[in-house]
Design a protein around this motif. Structure first.
Motif, mmCIF file in Angstrom:
data_model
loop_
_atom_site.group_PDB
_atom_site.id
_atom_site.type_symbol
_atom_site.label_atom_id
_atom_site.label_comp_id
_atom_site.label_asym_id
_atom_site.label_seq_id
_atom_site.Cartn_x
_atom_site.Cartn_y
_atom_site.Cartn_z
ATOM 1 N N ARG A 63 9.500 25.960 3.524
ATOM 2 C CA ARG A 63 9.988 26.609 1.384
ATOM 3 C C ARG A 63 9.543 27.451 1.420
ATOM 4 N NH1 ARG A 63 5.472 23.318 -1.658
ATOM 5 N NH2 ARG A 63 4.611 25.132 -1.033
ATOM 6 N N TYR A 78 -1.068 31.454 -10.903
ATOM 7 C CA TYR A 78 -1.820 30.057 -11.600
ATOM 8 C C TYR A 78 -1.927 31.371 -12.793
ATOM 9 C CZ TYR A 78 -1.945 28.445 -6.726
ATOM 10 O OH TYR A 78 -1.636 28.061 -5.461
ATOM 11 N N GLY A 89 3.689 21.598 -6.299
ATOM 12 C CA GLY A 89 3.979 21.226 -5.194
ATOM 13 C C GLY A 89 4.540 20.564 -4.250
ATOM 14 N N HIS A 112 2.387 11.782 2.671
ATOM 15 C CA HIS A 112 0.601 12.526 3.201
ATOM 16 C C HIS A 112 0.234 12.039 2.662
ATOM 17 C CE1 HIS A 112 1.821 13.595 7.950
ATOM 18 N NE2 HIS A 112 1.919 12.558 7.668
ATOM 19 N N ALA A 126 -2.839 10.351 0.895
ATOM 20 C CA ALA A 126 -4.777 10.163 1.200
ATOM 21 C C ALA A 126 -4.755 9.654 -0.426
ATOM 22 C CB ALA A 126 -4.431 11.699 1.214
ATOM 23 N N ASN A 128 4.562 23.283 7.340
ATOM 24 C CA ASN A 128 4.505 22.858 6.216
ATOM 25 C C ASN A 128 2.731 22.023 5.766
ATOM 26 O OD1 ASN A 128 5.730 22.230 3.554
ATOM 27 N ND2 ASN A 128 5.520 19.679 4.005
ATOM 28 N N LEU A 150 1.003 23.063 3.225
ATOM 29 C CA LEU A 150 0.448 23.234 1.467
ATOM 30 C C LEU A 150 1.496 23.026 0.997
ATOM 31 C CD1 LEU A 150 1.597 27.110 0.859
ATOM 32 C CD2 LEU A 150 1.904 26.267 3.214
ATOM 33 N N GLN A 151 1.402 22.603 -0.307
ATOM 34 C CA GLN A 151 2.121 22.213 -1.053
ATOM 35 C C GLN A 151 2.029 23.010 -2.161
ATOM 36 O OE1 GLN A 151 2.520 18.083 -1.184
ATOM 37 N NE2 GLN A 151 1.638 17.687 0.790
ATOM 38 N N CYS A 152 1.069 22.353 -3.335
ATOM 39 C CA CYS A 152 0.435 23.398 -4.513
ATOM 40 C C CYS A 152 0.243 24.377 -3.814
ATOM 41 C CB CYS A 152 -0.294 22.577 -5.260
ATOM 42 S SG CYS A 152 -1.962 22.355 -4.917
ATOM 43 N N GLY A 153 -0.651 24.802 -2.882
ATOM 44 C CA GLY A 153 -1.103 26.303 -2.672
ATOM 45 C C GLY A 153 -2.299 26.268 -3.018
ATOM 46 N N PHE A 154 -2.939 25.624 -3.824
ATOM 47 C CA PHE A 154 -4.246 26.135 -4.178
ATOM 48 C C PHE A 154 -5.278 25.906 -3.591
ATOM 49 C CE2 PHE A 154 -7.887 25.732 -7.483
ATOM 50 C CZ PHE A 154 -7.398 27.219 -8.454
ATOM 51 N N THR A 157 -5.053 26.959 -0.685
ATOM 52 C CA THR A 157 -4.300 26.957 1.344
ATOM 53 C C THR A 157 -5.613 28.436 0.956
ATOM 54 O OG1 THR A 157 -2.215 26.088 0.255
ATOM 55 C CG2 THR A 157 -2.992 28.260 1.981
ATOM 56 N N TYR A 198 -11.167 21.118 0.730
ATOM 57 C CA TYR A 198 -10.976 19.693 -0.683
ATOM 58 C C TYR A 198 -9.026 19.976 -0.574
ATOM 59 C CZ TYR A 198 -14.058 16.330 -1.863
ATOM 60 O OH TYR A 198 -14.526 14.943 -2.552
ATOM 61 N N ARG A 251 -5.794 18.474 -2.273
ATOM 62 C CA ARG A 251 -5.816 16.663 -2.717
ATOM 63 C C ARG A 251 -4.444 16.473 -2.869
ATOM 64 N NH1 ARG A 251 -7.674 12.394 -4.461
ATOM 65 N NH2 ARG A 251 -7.921 11.774 -6.542
ATOM 66 N N CYS A 252 -3.361 17.292 -2.003
ATOM 67 C CA CYS A 252 -1.803 17.537 -1.597
ATOM 68 C C CYS A 252 -1.203 16.859 -0.686
ATOM 69 C CB CYS A 252 -1.296 18.733 -2.082
ATOM 70 S SG CYS A 252 -1.222 19.293 -3.896
ATOM 71 N N THR A 253 -1.973 17.259 0.591
ATOM 72 C CA THR A 253 -1.079 18.017 1.583
ATOM 73 C C THR A 253 -2.067 16.516 2.691
ATOM 74 O OG1 THR A 253 -2.750 18.590 3.503
ATOM 75 C CG2 THR A 253 -1.139 19.672 2.228
ATOM 76 N N GLY A 254 -2.985 15.272 2.347
ATOM 77 C CA GLY A 254 -4.043 14.119 3.561
ATOM 78 C C GLY A 254 -4.154 15.365 4.448
ATOM 79 N N TYR A 255 -4.158 16.265 4.621
ATOM 80 C CA TYR A 255 -4.387 17.296 6.187
ATOM 81 C C TYR A 255 -3.738 16.987 7.027
ATOM 82 C CZ TYR A 255 -8.869 16.494 2.658
ATOM 83 O OH TYR A 255 -9.233 16.526 1.536
ATOM 84 N N GLU A 256 -3.209 16.148 7.457
ATOM 85 C CA GLU A 256 -3.090 16.338 8.720
ATOM 86 C C GLU A 256 -2.035 17.296 9.006
ATOM 87 O OE1 GLU A 256 -1.096 12.342 9.959
ATOM 88 O OE2 GLU A 256 0.407 13.251 11.683
#
Ligand code: FES
Ligand code: FES
Lengths: 791, 165
Positions: free
Chosen positions: A15, A28, A509, A682, A686, B103, B105-109, B111, B141, B143-148
């Motif tokens: 990314r 943000y 995201g 994923h 979750a 990968n 991270l998604q939203c990065g908050f 991170t 926490y 909320r985006c990645t499911g942690y894996e």
């Protein structure tokens, strides 16, 4: 960090946006400050239902550092309208829905705990909070109803005068008589009662807003945590009446997750924008988590009875559904379409069901508004369908996989009895692949082995379908939508051959900066680092409908393809002139325009430069420059589908569930970037596991929120989740140029029934509700032990 | 102009990302608000203000702390390090690379907090198994990645540091 390479479609391109996020350089909304900004704090109702007799702000205004204390009266005085619900639903009798007024700051009545009473604006947040404690509100407490099952009772509290028995609408879909006839000839009827638990979306970034009025230009700028800044601007202009669109710029910078909850136009950002003019300074507000639990729109919250009519061989003849949907105290922006057109239209699942009839009552309660949350209506439909078919299989003594297979839609296009026309899919293929990856046939041995360890092991299937690619504008218009749901794109080629892509989609995201650039790189044959994606600013991007409903690939990227088609067509014309060839002989491949059958050609960047220099083509025929825009309106919804398998163990001594294996096989059509798709799956699973095992927003009988923090509301943590086994099948979506279906919500839709079906299998009872907490499962497991001992 | 008279403020002197800092702060200012607002180090995020989400993790004298639960004045004399500081001195370059490659991270908050926890896991050394990594991440926490992918990334960085990648 990005390699300077051309990125093909289907490659797991890393990314572009990561660099700023992993170095702490994300931007943000709460990271931003405006010179001279003041801070807003909202005084909220402590009661679920009360009349406001009077508000005395005088002591608060005198507190140190206070700039202003504003109430609903001030808003009304400035002529601002209330918040709206943009989707009209009609009841069975043809009457329009009963929508109560929704002022951004309460006028005379508060209707849920957290409802907005006043805003205190001060030099610092601390000063604003201190002053809030000095605002004196004289409340007349009214009886409240928070329990959905009680809300329609005759003689109960009335939340909006326009809605007798708190009923917003009584809606129906499908063929009532045909469904009754199916039941009349059924060999077996399976019935199920379901509570689809109320959820708090909980993106990790709380909402925030900065309103900034420029008196010199008489124009507003609003920075806000939005999934769809253009829609926010449209609503604030056309309905709230804040300012005309040309005087209102809405910017959604980096947004830390949304999951639906940041689609809506809320009171706080509306008030911040308006108040910045009123006080003549930028006004900033950042939500605290406790406030987010109180007033971010919640999701789900249905009570449903479903009945399935079957013949003697387990074939579905008909499906009858009655749902009561909680709307909360006000109709949020898209709330009315969620339990109707996003729900009942998916009740056919992956199955050929000849007759379906669904009734939905939408009901006000004295709770926070309920609106779209990841999946929005489709998880509720899928949970019902996948639970009732599983229950039916067990009642008929059939294998749940076989039961599903027997009823699959196998020929396409397939018109369901509930509007949707499925265009492509292969449900048998995803089931087969999922069963193979999950070693379904080896399950009995694993169950026996677990039993020897004192664990109850179960396996559960979920063969889900969803409708994404939201949505064909005329179709949704005929169903009551107030807007069209196309998407826009603009491709700007700069003279040196690099490209900016402007999109009306918004990324919070999803990785659009990468996938959208990947698409452009592949198409134009230029390295991905020469492509920038611009989004989230109404001054830069002309218009767009934003990101939700897994629409940004299927609709947003289709718009980019359309714009790229135009860029290529124009570039070919220019190349023909420069190369002194006829246009029909120009071929474009791997970033080069060539004259067919010769070695003469131009790189993409050379054509771009020629387009701007404009020396070598007649500008009377071809305009200089290389920039094209497109609006893409989908011709159909898209239908991602697949099969998830959950295998889990319950410890009967503690009631704790451990998910030991998860298989997800999804058909998303064409996949642009499998790495990003994997992440979406994923994360969706979750959230679905969270709904199934942990999450529930609870109110007490007085309408007080019981689950108002992370101490009371549990979401999955790293230790609660397994590693996932993912597989893909692919049938192209025929209705859009890339063949994409969408992937953002699949996991959240598929997961809850997979978990609950596995639990019913483990515990040998159908009576397991969400969230299946350890306390509930312990009680079930103990009852099972007692029952077995008695036998 | 000011909300409170200056006498309500207390002095605080500390080191942030290797730089000495002296400021007057309101006693109720949290360390999270102090680094975000007073120092404009906005990489540290607040997601719950109560020690439950881990978005606000920073290092205080080398140990991860929830900066939302520490008052700025409690950090008097301490050495604080945020994601910006860890980045600048190259302390988590491998971890950041692993997050990007996997990968994670998604939203990065979440991170920055995840990186601080990941850094602490790496500093401890050894090769904890995935269950241990999940356990060590249980204060963060996402909320985006499911942690894996986060578990994968940390595992990869651990293996690289142990020379067995
Ligand atoms: S903000 Fe500190 S732990 Fe959530
Ligand atoms: S990446 Fe969004 S919360 Fe973790």
């Amino acid at each position: 960090m990005n390699a300077s390479v051309v990125t093909p479609i289907g490659a797991p391109v890393r990314r572009k946006e990561d660099h700023r996020f992993i170095t702490g350089k994300g931007r943000y909304t709460d990271d931003l400050s405006r010179p001279g900004q003041a801070h807003a704090y909202f005084l909220r109702s402590p009661y679920a239902h009360a009349r406001i007799r009077a508000i005395d702000t005088s002591a608060a205004i005198d507190m140190p550092g206070v700039v202003a204390v504003l109430t609903g009266k001030d808003l009304a005085q400035d002529g601002l309208g209330g918040l709206i619900c943009g989707w009209m639903i009609h009841s069975k009798d043809g009457s329009p829905m009963n929508a109560g007024a929704h002022p951004a700051l309460a006028l005379d009545t508060v209707r849920y705990v957290g409802d907005h009473v006043a805003v205190i604006i001060a030099e610092t947040l601390n000063a604003a909070k201190d002053a809030a404690a000095a605002v004196v509100v004289d409340y007349e407490i009214l009886p409240a109803v928070a329990d959905l099952a009680q809300a329609q009772a005759e003689g109960g509290p009335v939340i909006h005068d326009v809605a007798p028995r708190n009923t917003v609408f009584e809606w129906e879909l499908g063929d009532k008589a045909g469904t009754e006839a199916a039941f009349a000839r059924a060999a077996h009827v399976t019935a199920i009662d379901i509570v689809n638990n109320r959820l708090a979306p909980n993106p990790m970034e709380p909402r925030a807003a900065i309103g900034d009025y420029d008196a010199g230009d008489d124009a507003f700028t609003l920075w806000t945590t939005s999934q769809n800044p253009h829609v926010a601007r449209l609503v604030l202009s056309a309905f709230v009446g804040l300012a005309p669109e040309n005087k209102l710029r809405v910017i959604a910078p980096d947004v830390g997750g949304g999951f639906g909850s940041k689609i809506f136009i809320y009171a706080e950002e509306t008030v911040c924008a308006w108040a910045s003019k009123r006080v003549g300074r930028p006004v900033k507000w950042t939500c605290e988590r406790g406030e987010a639990f109180l007033c971010d729109a919640h999701g789900r919250d249905h009570i449903t009875r479903g009945e399935l009519a079957l013949d003697g061989e387990g074939r579905i003849l008909g499906f009858r559904v009655k749902t009561t949907a909680n709307m909360g105290a006000y109709l949020s922006t898209f709330s009315s379409c969620v339990p109707t057109y996003l729900y009942a239209t998916l009740l056919s699942g992956q199955y050929a069901i000849p007759a379906i009839y669904c009734e939905v009552d939408a009901v006000y309660t004295n709770t926070a508004p309920v609106d779209a949350y990841r999946g929005a209506g489709r998880p509720e439909a899928t949970f019902l369908v996948e639970r009732i078919i599983d229950k039916a299989a067990r009642e008929l003594g059939m294998d749940p996989a076989e039961m599903r297979r027997r009823n699959f839609v196998t020929a396409f296009p397939h018109q369901t009895p509930v509007i949707m026309c499925y265009d492509a899919g292969d449900y048998g293929a995803s089931l087969d692949k999922a069963l193979a990856l999950a070693d379904y046939t080896g399950f009995p041995a694993r169950k026996a082995e677990a039993e020897r360890r004192g664990r109850l092991r179960g396996i559960g299937l979920s063969a889900y379908i969803e409708a994404c690619g939201i949505a064909p504008s005329a179709a949704v218009g005929s169903l009551g939508a107030g807007v069209g749901l196309w998407e826009s794109a603009e491709v700007r080629v700069n003279p040196t051959g690099n490209v900016e892509v402007l999109t009306g989609s918004h990324s919070h995201g999803q990785g659009h900066e990468t996938t959208f650039a990947q698409l452009v790189s592949a198409r134009l044959g230029i390295p991905i680092d020469q492509v920038s994606v611009v989004h989230g600013d109404t001054d830069k991007v002309q218009f767009g409908m934003g990101t939700y409903g897994s629409r940004s690939g299927a609709v947003g990227m289709s718009a980019i393809v359309k714009a790229l088609d135009k860029v290529e067509a124009k570039a070919k014309k220019i190349a023909a002139h420069v190369l002194e060839a006829s246009e029909g002989d120009i071929e474009f491949k791997d970033g080069r325009f060539t004259v067919a059958g010769t070695d003469r050609g131009l790189a993409f960047a050379e054509v771009a430069l020629n387009a701007y220099v404009a020396h070598k083509f007649p500008t009377s025929e071809i305009e200089p420059g290389l920039k094209e825009g497109a609006f893409y309106d989908p011709s159909n919804f898209t239908f991602p589908a697949g099969c998830h398998v959950c295998e889990l163990e319950v410890d009967p001594e503690t009631g704790v569930t451990q998910i030991v294996n998860w298989v997800a096989v999804d058909d998303f059509g064409t996949v642009i970037n499998p790495m990003i798709v994997e992440g979406q799956v994923h994360g969706g699973i979750a959230q679905g596991v969270g709904q199934a095992l942990m999450e529930r927003v609870a109110y007490d009988n007085d309408g007080q929120l019981v689950t108002g923090s992370y101490m009371d509301y549990q979401m999955p943590r790293a230790e609660d989740l397994p590693s996932f086994t993912l597989g893909l099948t692919e049938t192209r979506c025929p209705s859009n140029p890339l063949g994409m279906k969408g992937c953002g919500e699949a996991g959240a839709i598929a997961a809850p029934p997979a978990v609950i079906n596995a639990l019913t299998d483990a515990l040998g009872t159908q009576d397991i509700s969400m969230p299946a907490t350890p306390a509930k499962l312990w009680a079930v497991a103990q009852a099972r032990v007692t029952r077995r001992a008695a036998e | 102009m000011s909300a409170s008279p200056m006498s309500d403020f207390l002095p605080v002197t500390l080191t942030v990302n290797g730089t000495a800092v002296s400021r007057m702060v309101a006693p109720r200012t949290t360390l999270a608000d102090f680094v975000r607002t007073d120092l404009q180090l906005t990489g540290t995020h607040t997601g719950c203000e109560m020690g439950a989400c881990g978005a606000c993790l920073v290092l205080m004298n080398g140990e991860p702390v929830h900066s939302c639960l520490v008052f700025a004045i409690q950090a008097d004399g301490a050495a604080i390090e945020t994601v910006e500081g860890l980045t600048e001195r190259g302390a988590i370059e491998d971890l950041q690379r692993a997050f990007h490659e996997r990968n994670a991270l998604q939203c990065g908050f979440c991170t920055p907090g995840m990186l601080v926890t990941g850094h602490a896991i790496l500093e401890k050394g050894g090769l904890p198994d995935r269950e241990h990594i999940r356990d060590a991440l249980s204060g963060n926490y996402c909320r985006c990645t499911g942690y894996e992918a986060i578990v994968d990334a940390i595992e990869r960085a651990l293996r690289e540091r142990e020379g067995c990648a």
